[in-house]
Motif scaffolding. Sequence first.
Motif, short mmCIF file in Angstrom:
data_model
loop_
_atom_site.label_atom_id
_atom_site.label_comp_id
_atom_site.label_asym_id
_atom_site.label_seq_id
_atom_site.Cartn_x
_atom_site.Cartn_y
_atom_site.Cartn_z
N SER A 9 101.91 87.89 68.17
CA SER A 9 101.99 86.43 68.31
C SER A 9 100.70 85.86 68.89
CB SER A 9 103.18 86.04 69.21
OG SER A 9 103.03 86.59 70.51
N LEU A 10 100.02 86.63 69.76
CA LEU A 10 98.74 86.19 70.31
C LEU A 10 97.69 86.16 69.21
CD1 LEU A 10 98.66 88.32 73.61
CD2 LEU A 10 99.97 86.25 73.12
N PHE A 11 97.67 87.21 68.38
CA PHE A 11 96.71 87.26 67.27
C PHE A 11 97.00 86.18 66.24
CE2 PHE A 11 96.16 91.60 68.91
CZ PHE A 11 94.77 91.70 68.91
N ALA A 12 98.28 85.88 66.02
CA ALA A 12 98.63 84.82 65.08
C ALA A 12 98.12 83.48 65.57
CB ALA A 12 100.15 84.77 64.88
N ALA A 13 98.21 83.25 66.89
CA ALA A 13 97.70 82.01 67.46
C ALA A 13 96.19 81.91 67.27
CB ALA A 13 98.05 81.92 68.94
N LEU A 14 95.48 83.01 67.50
CA LEU A 14 94.03 83.01 67.33
C LEU A 14 93.65 82.84 65.86
CD1 LEU A 14 92.95 85.90 69.74
CD2 LEU A 14 92.50 83.46 70.02
N ALA A 15 94.37 83.52 64.96
CA ALA A 15 94.08 83.40 63.53
C ALA A 15 94.35 81.98 63.04
CB ALA A 15 94.91 84.40 62.73
N GLY A 16 95.42 81.37 63.56
CA GLY A 16 95.70 79.99 63.19
C GLY A 16 94.61 79.03 63.64
N TRP A 17 94.04 79.32 64.81
CA TRP A 17 92.96 78.47 65.32
C TRP A 17 91.68 78.66 64.50
CZ3 TRP A 17 88.73 80.50 68.60
CH2 TRP A 17 87.85 79.48 69.02
N ILE A 18 91.38 79.91 64.14
CA ILE A 18 90.14 80.19 63.41
C ILE A 18 90.21 79.71 61.96
CG2 ILE A 18 88.65 82.04 62.52
CD1 ILE A 18 89.42 83.65 65.04
N GLY B 148 102.42 95.63 83.67
CA GLY B 148 101.75 95.32 82.42
C GLY B 148 102.71 94.78 81.38
N ALA B 149 103.90 95.38 81.29
CA ALA B 149 104.90 94.92 80.33
C ALA B 149 105.34 93.49 80.65
CB ALA B 149 106.11 95.85 80.34
N VAL B 150 105.52 93.20 81.93
CA VAL B 150 105.89 91.84 82.32
C VAL B 150 104.81 90.84 81.90
CG1 VAL B 150 106.27 90.31 84.29
CG2 VAL B 150 107.38 92.55 84.22
N ALA B 151 103.55 91.24 82.10
CA ALA B 151 102.44 90.35 81.73
C ALA B 151 102.39 90.13 80.21
CB ALA B 151 101.11 90.93 82.23
N VAL B 152 102.56 91.20 79.43
CA VAL B 152 102.55 91.07 77.97
C VAL B 152 103.69 90.16 77.50
CG1 VAL B 152 102.90 92.30 75.79
CG2 VAL B 152 101.39 93.25 77.54
N LEU B 153 104.89 90.39 78.03
CA LEU B 153 106.04 89.58 77.62
C LEU B 153 105.85 88.12 78.04
CD1 LEU B 153 108.93 92.06 78.47
CD2 LEU B 153 107.89 91.59 76.25
N LEU B 154 105.30 87.90 79.23
CA LEU B 154 105.04 86.54 79.68
C LEU B 154 104.02 85.86 78.78
CD1 LEU B 154 105.38 84.24 81.71
CD2 LEU B 154 103.65 85.33 83.16
N GLY B 155 102.99 86.61 78.40
CA GLY B 155 101.99 86.06 77.48
C GLY B 155 102.61 85.65 76.16
N ASN B 156 103.51 86.50 75.62
CA ASN B 156 104.20 86.15 74.39
C ASN B 156 105.02 84.88 74.54
OD1 ASN B 156 103.31 88.22 72.73
ND2 ASN B 156 104.87 89.65 73.42
N ILE B 157 105.75 84.79 75.65
CA ILE B 157 106.61 83.63 75.88
C ILE B 157 105.77 82.35 75.98
CG2 ILE B 157 108.13 82.53 77.58
CD1 ILE B 157 109.24 85.35 78.17
N LEU B 158 104.65 82.41 76.67
CA LEU B 158 103.78 81.24 76.78
C LEU B 158 103.28 80.78 75.42
CD1 LEU B 158 101.67 82.16 79.95
CD2 LEU B 158 103.32 80.29 79.75
N VAL B 159 102.84 81.74 74.59
CA VAL B 159 102.33 81.38 73.27
C VAL B 159 103.44 80.84 72.39
CG1 VAL B 159 101.34 82.32 71.14
CG2 VAL B 159 100.38 82.96 73.35
N LEU B 160 104.58 81.53 72.37
CA LEU B 160 105.68 81.12 71.50
C LEU B 160 106.25 79.76 71.92
CD1 LEU B 160 107.49 84.56 71.15
CD2 LEU B 160 106.19 83.37 69.38
N SER B 161 106.36 79.53 73.24
CA SER B 161 106.90 78.25 73.69
C SER B 161 105.94 77.12 73.39
CB SER B 161 107.20 78.31 75.20
OG SER B 161 106.00 78.52 75.94
N ASP B 162 104.63 77.41 73.44
CA ASP B 162 103.64 76.38 73.11
C ASP B 162 103.74 75.99 71.65
OD1 ASP B 162 100.99 74.96 73.98
OD2 ASP B 162 100.57 75.87 72.04
N GLN B 163 103.94 76.98 70.77
CA GLN B 163 104.09 76.67 69.35
C GLN B 163 105.33 75.84 69.11
OE1 GLN B 163 104.04 80.46 67.39
NE2 GLN B 163 101.91 80.86 67.91
N GLY B 164 106.38 76.12 69.86
CA GLY B 164 107.62 75.39 69.66
C GLY B 164 107.57 73.96 70.12
N LYS B 165 106.61 73.59 70.99
CA LYS B 165 106.55 72.23 71.51
C LYS B 165 105.60 71.33 70.74
CE LYS B 165 107.87 73.20 76.27
NZ LYS B 165 107.51 73.05 77.70
#
Length: 305
Positions: free
Chosen positions: A100-109, A273-290
């Motif tokens: 999901s992080l890479f998808a956000a970057l690819a969408g931006w590029i 590390g897992a908590v950080a990765v999952l939090l990063g996913n949630i931040l990206v996914l929630s941003d796309q949803g808004k």
Amino acid sequence: MGAFLFAATAVLWGSSAIVTGHQSISGAPEVSVGYRMVIVSLVMFCWSYARGQGLSLRATDGPWVALQGVLFFGLAFIAFYYSTTLLTSGISALVLSTASLFAALAGWIFLSTPVTLRMLAGIITGITGLVVIALPQIVVMSSGADTLAGVVLALVAAACTGCGTVVAMRNQKAGMPTTSLIAWAALFGTIFSFSLAAVRGSSFSVAVSLPYFAGLAYLAVVASCITFVMYFNLVQRSGPASASYTLAVVPVVALLLSVLFENLSIDIYLFSGAVAVLLGNILVLSDQGKAPKRPKIVPAEEGTS
């Protein structure tokens, strides 16, 4: 019904990682992926035909569908299969969830999709989590090379999944029905996988055993075709923003199964590390949803697993 679809989708995709781990050691990964995609393509073509959907592929869409197939159904799966030969399936799935992080970057590029502060924070948080997980193991010389290679392969799978998702978004916007799009893309993924196997001189034989073929059927029919249908039904019922949160649950399921069946031990580094990765996913996914006015990125499969 929505809660059932959410839970079932997360569990089925999460459990596919450990099955992938067993498949990847029973034959050349590119060959196993090719066989899997043959089944996916045939099932989705039959599904599309039964629903009366058009199966023709316009010449202008062909190259884009082929690109989706090579990225999403070819390279991403092959890299993930190889990753599970070097890492436990749970850690591989956790790294793959950064798609999901890479998808956000690819969408931006490629699509000029704005990257907000929330999305940037999610990307940075997710990458930090990966470093926290991998670095302590990499510095251990006895296993560092394999660990590093496994993480890199899982990151390649995540990057191809993210970029493939962006291409899939373009193809969906072109008006292609989801099931026929998956059928064609999986067919191109099959061609790429078998071509790679031929170039590398890989044997097309696999372990002739009930566990292998049962796993292949599970990955192709249950974890791919059926879960695709469930996921897109969830999208229709709850919207893409809510449905996409299944991608944050999938690695949790995969990690739990790794603890139970692969003797994965959870230390402070892996946990934080897992908590950080999952939090990063949630931040990206929630941003796309808004941001409904921006082009939406609707992930097609977790993982590529």
